[in-house]
Design an enzyme around this catalytic site. Structure first.
Site, mmCIF file in Angstrom:
data_model
loop_
_atom_site.group_PDB
_atom_site.id
_atom_site.type_symbol
_atom_site.label_atom_id
_atom_site.label_comp_id
_atom_site.label_asym_id
_atom_site.label_seq_id
_atom_site.Cartn_x
_atom_site.Cartn_y
_atom_site.Cartn_z
ATOM 1 N N ASP A 71 -18.161 -13.910 53.350
ATOM 2 C CA ASP A 71 -17.142 -14.491 52.481
ATOM 3 C C ASP A 71 -15.902 -14.711 53.330
ATOM 4 O O ASP A 71 -15.252 -13.765 53.757
ATOM 5 C CB ASP A 71 -16.841 -13.529 51.327
ATOM 6 C CG ASP A 71 -15.736 -14.034 50.404
ATOM 7 O OD1 ASP A 71 -15.171 -15.108 50.681
ATOM 8 O OD2 ASP A 71 -15.433 -13.338 49.413
ATOM 9 N N ASP A 115 -19.468 -17.475 46.738
ATOM 10 C CA ASP A 115 -18.398 -17.810 47.680
ATOM 11 C C ASP A 115 -18.728 -17.398 49.108
ATOM 12 O O ASP A 115 -17.839 -17.361 49.963
ATOM 13 C CB ASP A 115 -17.072 -17.180 47.235
ATOM 14 C CG ASP A 115 -17.125 -15.659 47.200
ATOM 15 O OD1 ASP A 115 -18.234 -15.093 47.165
ATOM 16 O OD2 ASP A 115 -16.051 -15.033 47.182
ATOM 17 N N GLY A 166 -19.069 -7.557 70.480
ATOM 18 C CA GLY A 166 -20.381 -7.649 71.103
ATOM 19 C C GLY A 166 -21.545 -7.626 70.140
ATOM 20 O O GLY A 166 -22.676 -7.898 70.518
ATOM 21 N N TYR A 331 -13.606 0.873 52.620
ATOM 22 C CA TYR A 331 -14.572 0.288 51.697
ATOM 23 C C TYR A 331 -14.274 -1.187 51.572
ATOM 24 O O TYR A 331 -13.170 -1.581 51.232
ATOM 25 C CB TYR A 331 -14.462 0.971 50.326
ATOM 26 C CG TYR A 331 -15.552 0.561 49.371
ATOM 27 C CD1 TYR A 331 -15.385 -0.541 48.544
ATOM 28 C CD2 TYR A 331 -16.745 1.253 49.305
ATOM 29 C CE1 TYR A 331 -16.380 -0.929 47.678
ATOM 30 C CE2 TYR A 331 -17.742 0.869 48.432
ATOM 31 C CZ TYR A 331 -17.562 -0.210 47.625
ATOM 32 O OH TYR A 331 -18.550 -0.589 46.781
ATOM 33 N N LYS A 334 -19.373 -4.784 48.088
ATOM 34 C CA LYS A 334 -20.744 -4.410 47.798
ATOM 35 C C LYS A 334 -21.716 -5.024 48.796
ATOM 36 O O LYS A 334 -22.908 -4.943 48.640
ATOM 37 C CB LYS A 334 -21.094 -4.846 46.376
ATOM 38 C CG LYS A 334 -20.294 -4.108 45.325
ATOM 39 C CD LYS A 334 -21.098 -3.094 44.557
ATOM 40 C CE LYS A 334 -21.328 -1.809 45.227
ATOM 41 N NZ LYS A 334 -20.157 -0.915 45.185
ATOM 42 N N ASP A 336 -23.122 -7.878 49.726
ATOM 43 C CA ASP A 336 -23.729 -9.204 49.580
ATOM 44 C C ASP A 336 -24.822 -9.464 50.619
ATOM 45 O O ASP A 336 -24.628 -10.201 51.589
ATOM 46 C CB ASP A 336 -22.646 -10.282 49.686
ATOM 47 C CG ASP A 336 -21.562 -10.102 48.637
ATOM 48 O OD1 ASP A 336 -21.857 -9.514 47.586
ATOM 49 O OD2 ASP A 336 -20.423 -10.545 48.869
ATOM 50 N N GLN A 344 -47.085 -15.975 52.842
ATOM 51 C CA GLN A 344 -48.450 -16.473 53.041
ATOM 52 C C GLN A 344 -49.169 -15.675 54.125
ATOM 53 O O GLN A 344 -48.567 -14.862 54.820
ATOM 54 C CB GLN A 344 -48.460 -17.969 53.368
ATOM 55 C CG GLN A 344 -47.648 -18.856 52.447
ATOM 56 C CD GLN A 344 -48.194 -18.958 51.022
ATOM 57 O OE1 GLN A 344 -47.524 -19.421 50.125
ATOM 58 N NE2 GLN A 344 -49.409 -18.515 50.803
ATOM 59 N N ARG A 368 -15.141 -7.552 40.471
ATOM 60 C CA ARG A 368 -14.415 -6.504 41.194
ATOM 61 C C ARG A 368 -15.347 -5.547 41.931
ATOM 62 O O ARG A 368 -14.935 -4.468 42.361
ATOM 63 C CB ARG A 368 -13.492 -5.719 40.253
ATOM 64 C CG ARG A 368 -12.482 -6.573 39.523
ATOM 65 C CD ARG A 368 -11.473 -5.744 38.746
ATOM 66 N NE ARG A 368 -10.625 -6.582 37.924
ATOM 67 C CZ ARG A 368 -9.553 -7.255 38.364
ATOM 68 N NH1 ARG A 368 -9.208 -7.144 39.626
ATOM 69 N NH2 ARG A 368 -8.841 -7.998 37.556
ATOM 70 N N TYR A 452 -12.498 -1.183 43.789
ATOM 71 C CA TYR A 452 -11.049 -1.005 43.705
ATOM 72 C C TYR A 452 -10.759 0.461 43.390
ATOM 73 O O TYR A 452 -10.284 0.813 42.316
ATOM 74 C CB TYR A 452 -10.456 -1.924 42.639
ATOM 75 C CG TYR A 452 -10.509 -3.381 43.034
ATOM 76 C CD1 TYR A 452 -9.412 -4.004 43.607
ATOM 77 C CD2 TYR A 452 -11.674 -4.124 42.867
ATOM 78 C CE1 TYR A 452 -9.450 -5.337 43.986
ATOM 79 C CE2 TYR A 452 -11.735 -5.453 43.243
ATOM 80 C CZ TYR A 452 -10.625 -6.049 43.801
ATOM 81 O OH TYR A 452 -10.678 -7.370 44.182
#
Length: 509
Positions: A71, A115, A166, A331, A334, A336, A344, A368, A452
């Site tokens: 993001d 986003d 790196g 923190y 979450k 993403d 197959q 949030r 939060y």
């Protein structure tokens, strides 16, 4: 500024767009078999480096498919990526797509889910992975700069490290790489790529504990004649180094000791991992992966004697609140996640891999980053909407492992498919769940998982000072026990029961 290890050298100009074949031109010069094409998904444009795509005798080299997502700024909050930001990222990668005179990515696509912007491409083993990571880091930085110029929300949000060091792992973006098999025959390999927004890596456990373990999602586990019938090996990672630090003896209220132990545990980006077998260890796998702490990071096929054979599933399993930045261990959301999985042959079919999402499960994240809500399987390049998500996309790529070309793309959650009904069902469940629970659990996460946290911790600290320790409130019951009036005073003498003609006290005529 130090010399970049990638891009044109010796004063040569950036790579021209004429050096790429684009899939949007795939029908140029060919007869059209339909008068119009009805779009069912916002299909990504494939950029393929011509000198490799059309090579007559491609070398049999190890290739990787690599996906990187972050993001770097959203439109109207955490809703959708801006087209201009995606194009800036794409231009930077395409302009600098060279390493020691060879292309870094022989074929690539640029997409978004919610986003989050993502670059997915095929590279050869001759390219150092750290070079690719730096290219991705710099491209995402370019996107963040454009996002700031456009006034988008949270420009560069997922670029939590101070600078590229790196390796992208631990720097904020989600990134994974999966090696292709090397074989002379059958150049075709199907790869499923899945991106999620507003949720955590644990959400992808639904993929693994469904399609790779349970015949109700994957009949191939029972009827296939391939290696699938042997089951799979699961590598499960413990993501919570904070909990590990406490279990190792650090006091949870001693920040210095806690950070020191976390840094020790995370040194060298090492993982705490366990390998379990399916179906033999099915209960253990299900037991561990029911929580956010443990994530199925990799799945291997099994050889003749049950040993590791081919890696065919890899998930970006990291926790940003365990990543050290200039603010310390922080923190950052979450996470993403991103998933790459073969389909197959020895692996589940695409429809089998995605089928667990038809149950409309709830995952952590959402608005949030602090809620549980039903995930929406959406077409690629879709925005979030109700309460910010969470959403999931999944596409399959037909890849030529000899030339390193992405030949074509299919959207697994496209419009006009049964997934429309799943979206309706998940939406109805999500609306009811939000209205029923609001800020209360289980709609919101445990306080340690809230994105939060600071606002809640300030409120808790203020209220904590108002608590008092006093005797519990009790009332006399006629036996001489209790406080009588509820404030610690001696109880009043019990009142004798009124007598009645029948001798039955408190009888009502």
């Amino acid at each position: 500024m130090t010399q970049r290890p990638y891009g044109p050298s010796d004063g040569r100009p950036a790579i021209s767009m004429s050096e790429y074949h684009q899939s949007k031109h795939e029908l140029d010069g060919l007869p059209l078999t339909v008068t119009e094409k009805i779009p069912v998904t916002n299909t990504p444009n494939i950029f393929s480096y011509k000198s490799y795509v059309f090579a007559r005798n491609p070398a049999l080299v190890r290739r990787f498919i690599k996906a990187t997502k972050a993001d770097v700024g959203g439109v109207g909050g955490h809703v959708v990526a801006a087209d201009e930001v995606k194009s800036i990222i794409a231009k930077f990668v395409l302009d600098n797509n060279s390493y020691q005179g060879e292309p870094i990515f022989t074929s690539l696509i640029v997409t978004h889910t919610g986003d989050d912007c993502a670059v997915t491409g095929i590279m050869a083993e001759t390219v150092d992975m750290s070079v690719v990571d730096q290219l991705m880091w710099d491209a995402l930085q370019e996107g963040a700069t454009k996002a700031a110029e456009l006034g988008l929300y949270g420009p560069g949000q997922d670029l939590v490290a101070d600078a590229f060091t790196g390796n992208l792992r631990g720097a904020g973006p989600a990134t994974v790489a999966l090696p292709f098999p090397v074989r002379k025959d059958n150049a075709s390999q199907t790869v499923l790529v899945s991106f999620a927004d507003k949720t955590e890596p644990m959400a992808f456990n639904h993929f693994a504990t469904g399609a790779y373990m349970l015949p109700r999602f994957n009949t191939g586990l029972i009827i296939a004649s391939s290696k699938m019938k042997r089951g799979y090996l699961f590598e499960i990672v413990d993501l919570d180094t904070k909990a590990q630090a406490i279990e190792a003896g650090a006091h949870p209220r001693d920040p210095k000791a806690l950070d020191g132990k976390m840094e020790e545990l995370a040194k060298g980006l090492q993982e705490k991992v366990i390998t379990l077998r399916a179906p033999e260890d099915l209960y253990d796998i299900e037991g561990l992966t029911r929580s956010s702490r443990f994530v199925i990071a990799r799945i291997w096929s099994r050889g003749d004697h049950g040993e590791k054979d081919q890696l065919g599933y890899v998930c970006s399993a990291e926790r940003l609140h365990n990543i050290k930045t200039k603010k310390g261990f922080t923190y950052g959301g979450k996470d993403d996640p991103v998933l790459l999985a073969f389909a197959q042959g020895d692996w589940p079919a695409p429809g089998e891999i995605t089928s667990p999402w038809a149950t409309a499960p709830m995952v952590a994240g959402d608005c949030r980053g602090s809620h549980n809500l039903h995930i929406l399987p959406m077409p690629i390049n879709s925005q979030t909407s109700y309460w910010s998500g969470p959403i999931l996309s999944a596409i399959t790529l037909s890849c030529n492992i000899h030339t390193g070309r992405i030949g074509a793309i299919s959207d697994q959650f496209a419009l006009g498919t049964p997934w429309d009904e799943v979206r309706r069902q998940a939406s109805q469940l999500a609306i009811q769940f939000r209205h029923a629970h609001g800020v209360k659990q289980p709609a919101t996460l445990h306080e340690d998982e809230l994105e939060y946290q600071e606002g809640w911790r300030e409120r808790r600290a203020r209220l904590e000072r108002q608590f008092e320790v006093k005797p519990a409130l009790t009332f006399g019951n006629g036996t001489g026990h209790g406080h009588g009036n509820g404030h610690g005073a001696a109880p009043k003498a019990p009142v004798a029961a009124a007598s009645t003609k029948s001798g039955r006290p408190e009888e009502i005529d």
